[in-house]
Design an enzyme around this catalytic site. Structure first.
Site, PDB file in Angstrom:
ATOM      1  CG  ASP A 100      -0.181  -0.186   2.526  1.00  0.00           C
ATOM      2  OD1 ASP A 100       1.067  -0.290   2.487  1.00  0.00           O
ATOM      3  OD2 ASP A 100      -0.833  -0.246   3.591  1.00  0.00           O
ATOM      4  CB  CYS A 103       5.863  -2.292   1.430  1.00  0.00           C
ATOM      5  SG  CYS A 103       6.843  -1.349   0.250  1.00  0.00           S
ATOM      6  CG  HIS A 256       6.477  -5.273  -2.129  1.00  0.00           C
ATOM      7  ND1 HIS A 256       5.542  -4.492  -1.478  1.00  0.00           N
ATOM      8  CD2 HIS A 256       6.402  -6.507  -1.557  1.00  0.00           C
ATOM      9  CE1 HIS A 256       4.923  -5.219  -0.561  1.00  0.00           C
ATOM     10  NE2 HIS A 256       5.429  -6.441  -0.584  1.00  0.00           N
ATOM     11  CB  CYS A 392      12.305 -57.742   6.102  1.00  0.00           C
ATOM     12  SG  CYS A 392      10.839 -57.044   5.290  1.00  0.00           S
ATOM     13  CB  CYS A 407       7.522 -61.182   5.209  1.00  0.00           C
ATOM     14  SG  CYS A 407       9.048 -60.300   4.820  1.00  0.00           S
ATOM     15  CB  CYS A 470      10.996 -47.308  -6.610  1.00  0.00           C
ATOM     16  SG  CYS A 470      10.955 -46.285  -8.088  1.00  0.00           S
ATOM     17  CB  CYS A 521      28.752 -36.377  -1.576  1.00  0.00           C
ATOM     18  SG  CYS A 521      27.979 -38.007  -1.658  1.00  0.00           S
ATOM     19  CB  CYS A 647      38.971 -35.635   8.363  1.00  0.00           C
ATOM     20  SG  CYS A 647      37.992 -35.366   6.881  1.00  0.00           S
ATOM     21  CB  CYS A 767      66.411  -6.913   8.211  1.00  0.00           C
ATOM     22  SG  CYS A 767      65.936  -5.170   8.232  1.00  0.00           S
TER      23      CYS A 767
END
Length: 775
Positions: A100, A103, A256, A392, A407, A470, A521, A647, A767
């Protein structure tokens, strides 16, 4: 309908709490009379978080999203890679707000309290601040920002004092809450960047706006004009210690504003928002608005004072590269219970979910009553107890306990055909169950319980752990409720082959992962390095209903062609699982040819059991292919474990022997060590400053190219230059050509005026000694 019963806003779940919030809000605003900006005392510190929706089924989750989430804004910002592009931080969701013209205030109110600014409390506070307080600082910052904008720079536009005053008066009128007819047909005038800056000072809290850089066409997507709204707005009129350092995050798209809130307890990701944009192969910092020139030079310091800034390692555009980006920490939900609307809405959602489940169940039963020939699914009779058959994965039913449906049917068939099995020992006579096939048929619906058919239409009442087949014929693996009754592999087959792979998904198991190696992965990568024999024999027991412990996408290629393999002398129903064999049948066969295998071999499989025969064929094919090619196909072999502590994934030479996650952690540790070393070097340089100034006050060698200090004030050349001149003179006296003096190189240490030498690796003596002592 549940879509109509579910409230379309948070405050509709408890109107009493909403009224209490609206009563407290104006009372919390402090209005000084000495010209100081109006501001909130305590209520600006509240933050809202959305509840999780993953525990609901996908159909009902869609209803919740339609009610609360502005999916058009969220999809637009995500497609432009402005929102939720960083996987290290939590996902933000866009809540709906009224369009309006107010917002901006609606979005800020919802982010803090869960209600919209329908009483115009924030709008009136903004207008009063611009009219009744000292706004010279706001006006000065607005003029600086305008002069730097593209309109002034490219057009050469110049304003006089009257023009600036007229523009400022127009901005003040735009903030008014009494506008009878705003532009563009909205109830209120839309607000601009300076209003966001003033609002952040009223709230004494930073505001971060996530937005696209260009205003685009809704039809063609072409660019219209640059957008300057996105960026960071700091409450610079207040000292940092008097401000709340957790920012308000808003999204802006198609003119908006919406609040971008986090999901409560959504995962281990950081509760933060990146302070950079990822665009065109680089990371670009978000703009900090309305800074003066001195403040712009200390922008990093200001960000750390007004925000809780953390550094996050993210993967760069180039493979194997890691970048550290800044992110602002976000607040967690801290609304008191008496004004917390999220809890009430969540309770209402849970109540509606139960009613929705009951209505869906009744509708499904009515549809089955109208069409009795249609097979029904006995899902509502399942119990939350596993079947007693070893290996199972299915659950027992009320009618078939202590066994599952399949079964129980298999036991009944074996008992009814036991005399035939004793008289006929060959495997051709056993009408057993094929690997992955189902015993269900439409003709058997008249009597007894049956297993769920592979095309079960109603899956929303079950979690992902409920074991069901499936719906693809012949597929032995378990479905996923999010894939419409298919397993991961069969669902991937239905996707268009030309669809580009998502870099955030494993190409093998198709699961969302935070890191991949060569597209897969770590779990799938370790599986590819294992030998086929160990992976097959250890992960697939002999029962035909056993769900593989390995990922279906890795084993379906080898199991599916052989699950119902038919030969010339085998009947179509001759696909036999080891679990369907009886002791009488095993007496006529011998053990599998493979040493250590506990199963029985068959003549058609050359004495191997089914699984060992699959392994035998694959090994034979690989040997034949290697002989033809002359060299074995490239495989992931000789991989070493990751060098990171505790890891279990595999390391990569690309990441210096680490996995990708440990490599990022190691890089982060090196970064902090390098920063500590740099700070030590700075502190040591500050310690040596008096000594350096003392040395600089001494007399230097008269030769222009020499910077050495004289050992004696009565001499003009240092000892080194004296020896060099004597050597050159003796050579010239002998008539030999004079060698050119080699150019001296400066010391490698920064801010050192001495010359280095080869003995000290390019450092000067002082140094080099310092480096040996302090590293």
């Amino acid at each position: 309908m549940a879509e109509q019963l579910l409230p379309q806003a948070l405050y509709l779940s408890n109107m009493r709490k909403a009224v209490k919030i609206r009563e407290r809000t104006p009372e919390d605003i402090f209005k000084p009379t000495n010209g100081i900006i109006y501001h909130f005392k305590t209520m600006h510190r509240y933050t809202l978080e959305m509840f999780r929706t993953c525990q609901f089924c996908p159909q009902f989750r869609e209803i919740i999203h339609k009610a609360l989430i502005d999916r058009s804004v969220q999809a637009s910002l995500e497609s432009q890679k402005k929102l939720n592009w960083c996987r290290e931080v939590r996902k933000l969701v866009a809540l709906k707000t009224n369009g309006d013209g107010n917002c901006l205030m609606h979005a800020a109110c919802q982010y803090m309290w869960g209600v919209q600014d329908t009483d115009l409390v924030l709008r009136k506070a903004l207008c009063s601040t611009l009219k009744e307080t000292d706004t010279r600082n706001f006006k000065f910052r607005w003029q600086l920002e305008s002069l730097k904008s593209q309109e002034f720079v490219e057009t050469g536009l110049c304003y006089d004092t009257r023009n600036w005053n007229d523009e400022w008066d127009n901005l003040v009128k735009m903030a008014s809450a009494d506008t009878p007819a705003a532009r563009s047909g909205l109830q209120y005038n839309s607000l601009e960047e300076i209003h966001i800056f003033v609002l952040s000072n009223i709230l004494r809290r930073p505001i971060i706006v996530i937005s696209d850089k260009m205003l685009r066409s809704l039809e063609s997507g072409s660019n219209f004009a640059p957008l300057k709204v996105g960026g960071i707005y700091l409450p610079l009129h207040w000292p940092a210690q008097e401000c709340y350092r957790y920012p308000i995050v808003l999204g802006y798209d198609s003119q908006h504003f919406v609040p971008l809130v986090t999901l409560k307890d959504s995962g281990p990701e950081l509760r933060a928002v990146p302070l950079v944009n990822r665009d065109r192969g680089r990371f670009e910092d978000l703009k900090v608005h309305f800074l003066t020139d001195p403040e712009n030079e200390m922008k990093e310091k200001l960000l750390k004072e007004y925000l809780i800034v953390m550094e996050i390692p993210v993967q760069g555009w180039d493979h194997g590269t890691t970048h550290l980006i800044n992110a602002a920490k976000l607040d967690e939900a801290n609304l008191p219970k008496e004004i917390n609307l999220v809890d009430d809405y969540f309770e209402l959602v849970q109540h509606e979910y139960k009613k929705w489940q009951e209505n869906s169940d009744q509708a499904r039963r009515a549809a089955h009553a109208q069409n009795p020939l249609e097979p029904s699914t006995p899902q509502l009779s399942l119990m939350d107890i596993k079947c007693e058959t070893p290996n199972c994965p299915f659950f027992m039913s009320v009618n078939t306990q202590p066994l599952c449906h399949e079964c129980s049917e298999r036991r009944q068939k074996n008992q009814s055909k036991l005399p035939k099995l004793n008289s006929k020992l060959g495997p051709e006579g056993l009408p057993g169950v094929g690997l992955g096939s189902s015993n269900w048929s439409p003709e058997e619906t008249a009597g007894g319980p049956h297993s769920a058919p592979p095309t079960a239409p109603s899956l929303f009442l079950f979690s992902e752990t409920t074991a069901m087949k499936c719906r693809s014929p012949g597929c032995p693996f378990t479905l996923n409720v999010q894939h419409n009754g298919f397993c991961e592999r069969c669902h991937a087959r239905q996707i268009n082959a030309s669809h580009t792979a998502d870099p955030g998904k494993c190409q093998a198991c198709l699961q969302d992962v935070t890191r991949t190696f060569n597209g897969i992965c770590s779990t799938c990568f370790k599986r590819t390095t294992a030998e086929p024999s160990s992976s097959l024999t250890s992960s697939i027991p002999a029962s035909c209903h056993q769900r593989s412990k390995s990922d279906p996408s890795q084993l379906i290629q080898s199991l599916t062609p052989h699950s119902c393999h038919r030969t010339g002398n085998v009947s179509p129903s001759g696909c036999l699982s080891q679990a369907a064999r009886t002791p009488g049948d095993r007496a006529g066969t011998s053990k599998c040819r493979k040493a250590g295998c506990m199963y029985f071999g068959t003549p058609e499989n050359k004495g191997f059991c089914t699984l060992c025969f699959i392994e035998y064929r694959e090994n034979k094919q690989s040997v034949t292919a290697s002989e033809k090619a002359g060299s074995p196909a490239p495989r992931f072999q000789n991989n070493v474990p990751c060098l990171g502590r505790e890891c279990g994934t595999l390391g990569s030479t690309m990441f210096e022997g680490y996995c990708q996650k440990c490599f990022i952690e190691a890089q982060n540790q090196r970064f902090h060590e390098a920063r500590r070393t740099e700070e030590q070097l700075r502190s040591s340089q500050h310690r040596d400053m008096p000594r350096t100034t003392q040395v600089a006050s001494r007399l230097k060698c008269a030769r222009a190219s020499c910077k050495n200090i004289l050992a004696c004030r009565s001499e003009e050349l240092c000892m080194e230059c004296q020896h060099l001149s004597q050597r050159v003179g003796s050579v010239a006296h002998r008539g030999e050509p004079t060698p050119e003096e080699p150019p001296k190189q400066r010391c490698r240490a920064p801010a050192c005026d001495h010359f280095g030498n080869a003995k000290c690796n390019g450092y000067c003596n002082e140094c080099y000694q310092f480096k040996q002592m302090y590293g």
